[in-house]
Design a protein around this motif. Sequence first.
Motif, PDB file in Angstrom:
ATOM      1  N   TYR A 198      -7.410 -11.771   1.551  1.00  0.00           N
ATOM      2  CA  TYR A 198      -6.949 -10.992   0.273  1.00  0.00           C
ATOM      3  C   TYR A 198      -6.450  -9.701   0.767  1.00  0.00           C
ATOM      4  O   TYR A 198      -6.826  -9.179   1.836  1.00  0.00           O
ATOM      5  CB  TYR A 198      -8.099 -10.706  -0.699  1.00  0.00           C
ATOM      6  CG  TYR A 198      -8.363 -11.884  -1.553  1.00  0.00           C
ATOM      7  CD1 TYR A 198      -8.044 -12.077  -2.778  1.00  0.00           C
ATOM      8  CD2 TYR A 198      -9.447 -12.714  -1.193  1.00  0.00           C
ATOM      9  CE1 TYR A 198      -8.274 -13.322  -3.636  1.00  0.00           C
ATOM     10  CE2 TYR A 198      -9.976 -13.878  -1.895  1.00  0.00           C
ATOM     11  CZ  TYR A 198      -9.188 -14.012  -3.138  1.00  0.00           C
ATOM     12  OH  TYR A 198      -9.851 -15.304  -3.764  1.00  0.00           O
ATOM     13  N   THR A 199      -5.452  -9.320   0.123  1.00  0.00           N
ATOM     14  CA  THR A 199      -4.951  -7.717   0.230  1.00  0.00           C
ATOM     15  C   THR A 199      -4.948  -7.128  -1.333  1.00  0.00           C
ATOM     16  O   THR A 199      -4.608  -7.776  -2.296  1.00  0.00           O
ATOM     17  CB  THR A 199      -3.637  -7.650   0.713  1.00  0.00           C
ATOM     18  OG1 THR A 199      -3.420  -8.314   2.102  1.00  0.00           O
ATOM     19  CG2 THR A 199      -3.222  -5.935   0.791  1.00  0.00           C
ATOM     20  N   TYR A 200      -5.787  -6.055  -1.341  1.00  0.00           N
ATOM     21  CA  TYR A 200      -5.872  -5.438  -2.517  1.00  0.00           C
ATOM     22  C   TYR A 200      -5.028  -4.076  -2.368  1.00  0.00           C
ATOM     23  O   TYR A 200      -4.858  -3.565  -1.744  1.00  0.00           O
ATOM     24  CB  TYR A 200      -7.338  -5.056  -2.635  1.00  0.00           C
ATOM     25  CG  TYR A 200      -8.238  -6.062  -2.567  1.00  0.00           C
ATOM     26  CD1 TYR A 200      -8.252  -7.121  -3.280  1.00  0.00           C
ATOM     27  CD2 TYR A 200      -9.170  -5.939  -1.521  1.00  0.00           C
ATOM     28  CE1 TYR A 200      -9.110  -8.160  -3.079  1.00  0.00           C
ATOM     29  CE2 TYR A 200     -10.176  -7.305  -1.322  1.00  0.00           C
ATOM     30  CZ  TYR A 200     -10.099  -8.200  -2.054  1.00  0.00           C
ATOM     31  OH  TYR A 200     -11.081  -9.179  -1.987  1.00  0.00           O
ATOM     32  N   PHE A 201      -4.628  -3.826  -3.645  1.00  0.00           N
ATOM     33  CA  PHE A 201      -3.683  -2.662  -3.886  1.00  0.00           C
ATOM     34  C   PHE A 201      -3.674  -2.285  -5.348  1.00  0.00           C
ATOM     35  O   PHE A 201      -3.729  -2.755  -6.243  1.00  0.00           O
ATOM     36  CB  PHE A 201      -2.171  -3.061  -3.443  1.00  0.00           C
ATOM     37  CG  PHE A 201      -1.688  -4.144  -4.433  1.00  0.00           C
ATOM     38  CD1 PHE A 201      -0.679  -3.752  -5.349  1.00  0.00           C
ATOM     39  CD2 PHE A 201      -1.672  -5.380  -3.896  1.00  0.00           C
ATOM     40  CE1 PHE A 201      -0.092  -4.455  -6.095  1.00  0.00           C
ATOM     41  CE2 PHE A 201      -1.063  -6.148  -4.766  1.00  0.00           C
ATOM     42  CZ  PHE A 201      -0.254  -5.841  -5.843  1.00  0.00           C
ATOM     43  N   ASN A 202      -3.202  -0.736  -5.397  1.00  0.00           N
ATOM     44  CA  ASN A 202      -3.114  -0.177  -6.544  1.00  0.00           C
ATOM     45  C   ASN A 202      -1.853   0.824  -6.376  1.00  0.00           C
ATOM     46  O   ASN A 202      -1.640   1.297  -5.041  1.00  0.00           O
ATOM     47  CB  ASN A 202      -4.306   0.591  -7.140  1.00  0.00           C
ATOM     48  CG  ASN A 202      -5.309  -0.378  -7.836  1.00  0.00           C
ATOM     49  OD1 ASN A 202      -6.124  -0.454  -7.248  1.00  0.00           O
ATOM     50  ND2 ASN A 202      -5.038  -0.585  -8.909  1.00  0.00           N
ATOM     51  N   VAL A 203      -0.835   1.083  -7.450  1.00  0.00           N
ATOM     52  CA  VAL A 203       0.171   2.170  -7.155  1.00  0.00           C
ATOM     53  C   VAL A 203      -0.629   3.389  -6.966  1.00  0.00           C
ATOM     54  O   VAL A 203      -1.653   3.830  -7.890  1.00  0.00           O
ATOM     55  CB  VAL A 203       0.994   2.080  -8.405  1.00  0.00           C
ATOM     56  CG1 VAL A 203       1.927   3.179  -8.386  1.00  0.00           C
ATOM     57  CG2 VAL A 203       1.700   0.821  -8.596  1.00  0.00           C
ATOM     58  N   PRO A 204      -0.154   4.088  -5.896  1.00  0.00           N
ATOM     59  CA  PRO A 204      -0.936   5.612  -5.669  1.00  0.00           C
ATOM     60  C   PRO A 204      -0.917   6.367  -6.957  1.00  0.00           C
ATOM     61  O   PRO A 204       0.486   6.495  -7.449  1.00  0.00           O
ATOM     62  CB  PRO A 204      -0.266   5.788  -4.416  1.00  0.00           C
ATOM     63  CG  PRO A 204       0.434   4.731  -3.682  1.00  0.00           C
ATOM     64  CD  PRO A 204       0.706   3.938  -5.004  1.00  0.00           C
ATOM     65  N   ASP A 205      -1.807   7.237  -7.118  1.00  0.00           N
ATOM     66  CA  ASP A 205      -1.673   7.980  -8.022  1.00  0.00           C
ATOM     67  C   ASP A 205      -1.505   7.906  -9.443  1.00  0.00           C
ATOM     68  O   ASP A 205      -0.883   8.531 -10.239  1.00  0.00           O
ATOM     69  CB  ASP A 205      -0.791   9.388  -7.702  1.00  0.00           C
ATOM     70  CG  ASP A 205      -0.889   9.977  -6.499  1.00  0.00           C
ATOM     71  OD1 ASP A 205      -1.981  10.270  -5.878  1.00  0.00           O
ATOM     72  OD2 ASP A 205       0.099   9.926  -5.483  1.00  0.00           O
ATOM     73  N   THR A 206      -1.902   6.654  -9.967  1.00  0.00           N
ATOM     74  CA  THR A 206      -1.817   6.101 -11.182  1.00  0.00           C
ATOM     75  C   THR A 206      -3.081   5.711 -11.769  1.00  0.00           C
ATOM     76  O   THR A 206      -4.192   5.515 -10.850  1.00  0.00           O
ATOM     77  CB  THR A 206      -0.951   5.050 -11.364  1.00  0.00           C
ATOM     78  OG1 THR A 206      -1.624   3.531 -10.573  1.00  0.00           O
ATOM     79  CG2 THR A 206       0.466   5.255 -10.709  1.00  0.00           C
ATOM     80  N   GLY A 207      -3.464   5.702 -13.015  1.00  0.00           N
ATOM     81  CA  GLY A 207      -4.665   5.265 -13.454  1.00  0.00           C
ATOM     82  C   GLY A 207      -4.981   3.906 -13.453  1.00  0.00           C
ATOM     83  O   GLY A 207      -6.152   3.467 -13.441  1.00  0.00           O
ATOM     84  N   SER A 208      -3.871   3.135 -13.728  1.00  0.00           N
ATOM     85  CA  SER A 208      -4.305   1.458 -13.666  1.00  0.00           C
ATOM     86  C   SER A 208      -2.869   1.021 -13.474  1.00  0.00           C
ATOM     87  O   SER A 208      -1.816   1.346 -13.394  1.00  0.00           O
ATOM     88  CB  SER A 208      -4.560   0.862 -14.995  1.00  0.00           C
ATOM     89  OG  SER A 208      -3.895   1.382 -16.052  1.00  0.00           O
ATOM     90  N   THR A 209      -2.987  -0.428 -12.722  1.00  0.00           N
ATOM     91  CA  THR A 209      -1.837  -1.047 -12.269  1.00  0.00           C
ATOM     92  C   THR A 209      -2.125  -2.424 -12.666  1.00  0.00           C
ATOM     93  O   THR A 209      -3.142  -2.921 -12.571  1.00  0.00           O
ATOM     94  CB  THR A 209      -1.500  -0.984 -10.843  1.00  0.00           C
ATOM     95  OG1 THR A 209      -2.515  -1.437 -10.150  1.00  0.00           O
ATOM     96  CG2 THR A 209      -1.034   0.484 -10.734  1.00  0.00           C
ATOM     97  N   TYR A 210      -1.201  -3.359 -12.979  1.00  0.00           N
ATOM     98  CA  TYR A 210      -1.209  -4.755 -13.343  1.00  0.00           C
ATOM     99  C   TYR A 210       0.013  -5.415 -12.791  1.00  0.00           C
ATOM    100  O   TYR A 210       1.050  -5.131 -13.030  1.00  0.00           O
ATOM    101  CB  TYR A 210      -1.059  -5.021 -14.902  1.00  0.00           C
ATOM    102  CG  TYR A 210      -2.543  -4.462 -15.588  1.00  0.00           C
ATOM    103  CD1 TYR A 210      -3.496  -5.202 -15.613  1.00  0.00           C
ATOM    104  CD2 TYR A 210      -2.572  -3.316 -16.096  1.00  0.00           C
ATOM    105  CE1 TYR A 210      -4.770  -4.840 -16.522  1.00  0.00           C
ATOM    106  CE2 TYR A 210      -3.356  -2.425 -16.943  1.00  0.00           C
ATOM    107  CZ  TYR A 210      -4.665  -3.313 -16.962  1.00  0.00           C
ATOM    108  OH  TYR A 210      -5.628  -2.859 -17.603  1.00  0.00           O
ATOM    109  N   ALA A 211      -0.481  -6.663 -11.848  1.00  0.00           N
ATOM    110  CA  ALA A 211       0.728  -7.137 -11.121  1.00  0.00           C
ATOM    111  C   ALA A 211       1.117  -8.422 -11.851  1.00  0.00           C
ATOM    112  O   ALA A 211      -0.073  -9.024 -12.361  1.00  0.00           O
ATOM    113  CB  ALA A 211       0.392  -7.429  -9.484  1.00  0.00           C
ATOM    114  N   VAL A 212       2.157  -8.738 -11.937  1.00  0.00           N
ATOM    115  CA  VAL A 212       2.732 -10.169 -12.805  1.00  0.00           C
ATOM    116  C   VAL A 212       3.130 -11.173 -12.093  1.00  0.00           C
ATOM    117  O   VAL A 212       3.134 -12.275 -12.505  1.00  0.00           O
ATOM    118  CB  VAL A 212       3.154  -9.485 -14.158  1.00  0.00           C
ATOM    119  CG1 VAL A 212       2.570  -8.648 -14.908  1.00  0.00           C
ATOM    120  CG2 VAL A 212       4.616  -8.957 -13.802  1.00  0.00           C
ATOM    121  N   SER A 213       3.878 -10.696 -10.958  1.00  0.00           N
ATOM    122  CA  SER A 213       4.846 -11.475 -10.615  1.00  0.00           C
ATOM    123  C   SER A 213       5.318 -11.578  -9.021  1.00  0.00           C
ATOM    124  O   SER A 213       5.102 -10.162  -8.714  1.00  0.00           O
ATOM    125  CB  SER A 213       6.387 -11.672 -11.311  1.00  0.00           C
ATOM    126  OG  SER A 213       7.255 -12.520 -10.519  1.00  0.00           O
TER     127      SER A 213
END
Length: 390
Positions: free
Chosen positions: A139-154
Amino acid sequence: MAMVIKNLVSRFGFVVGGFRTIGVGLAGGLAGLAGLGGSTYAQAPATIVSFDVPGAKFTSPLSINDKGDIVGWWSSVGYLDQEQGFVRDRCGKIASFAVPDSIATDPLSINDRGEIVGDWFPRAGGPPTDFVRRDDGSYTYFNVPDTGSTYAVSINDKGEILGSWGDVDGTTGGFVRRKDGDFETFIIPGATSLIFDQINNRGASIGSWSQGLDSVIFHGFVRSNDGTITSFDVPGALITYAGSINDQGEIVGVWAGGLSEITQGFVRDRDGNFTVFALPGAENTSPASINDKGEIAGYWVDSANRYHGFVRDRDGTITSFDAPGAELTIAASINAAGEIAGYYYDSANVLHGFIRLPSGRGEHEEKCREHEKDDSARSGDGEGHARLQE
């Protein structure tokens, strides 16, 4: 899980768990459209293979790649409750997976390299985190920096990922994560609600947007690889939901002229021309996925409120189908070979997965036999990949 429900609404027009349609539909104003395609349809023979993750009451395939691998979520508890991921290979072997220390794992998309993207929810609490699961299970985990929440879809075959981000102040936008891990974030001016759906292998992304959280007016958009954003509406539409884009730049989705009317499907070509279509007598026609041949898979609703799958050829011919024993059939994704992955409810309200194979074809039979022989030779016990009976 909110993003998963949003994704289901954008693709299929209803929340499956409650069988609730959003009740949007067609209004006049067909000027500028290429015409109603798919005026004829028929039930046609094909091989439909039903499958379940062992121990699951809910098995929900969402994406199929060109190799025939299928990814989705499953649960033994309840709909979208403590869900885990699964991947089913082209020979029928199913592997369940869950992000370590998660209370829910929601995979949404698989590419031809077997990379899976989705969201997971930490057992310790906090906002959801995005993940990429590689074919080897890492696995690799990630979030968009400096945001409250992110959701990957595709995820596309290059490993580029599309998703959304939001801040605590209510600002929302989209992102593309390149294979090297760099993020490109963007907003749509004036948009307060955004739904993202797919990124193709040329880096073009699609989705839908609205100017207000309570607004019933939605527009489609396409964002090219260079960052240019083009909004579009089916002529005469109050609501335009973009659902899927192929590598030719053709976009399919759902459109409606008002909240009290039926929905129809549309195809938008790369030059911006529209073709609308519906099955005769359908209360709702909802395309979900388009492949590079221009074949479209989705679902339609009849006057008795029963849900059926369909596939539409490039020439406009539509074939309706139902999974055996189904009370409700949803086609979710179609690959280059015309294989369709989806799910259906039976009379006991159990959710099963299925793959529909074009007429006269077996499920990768020769290659699967070769794999079975190879596995048997290595193991010496005569057991190979498990295969589901058709």
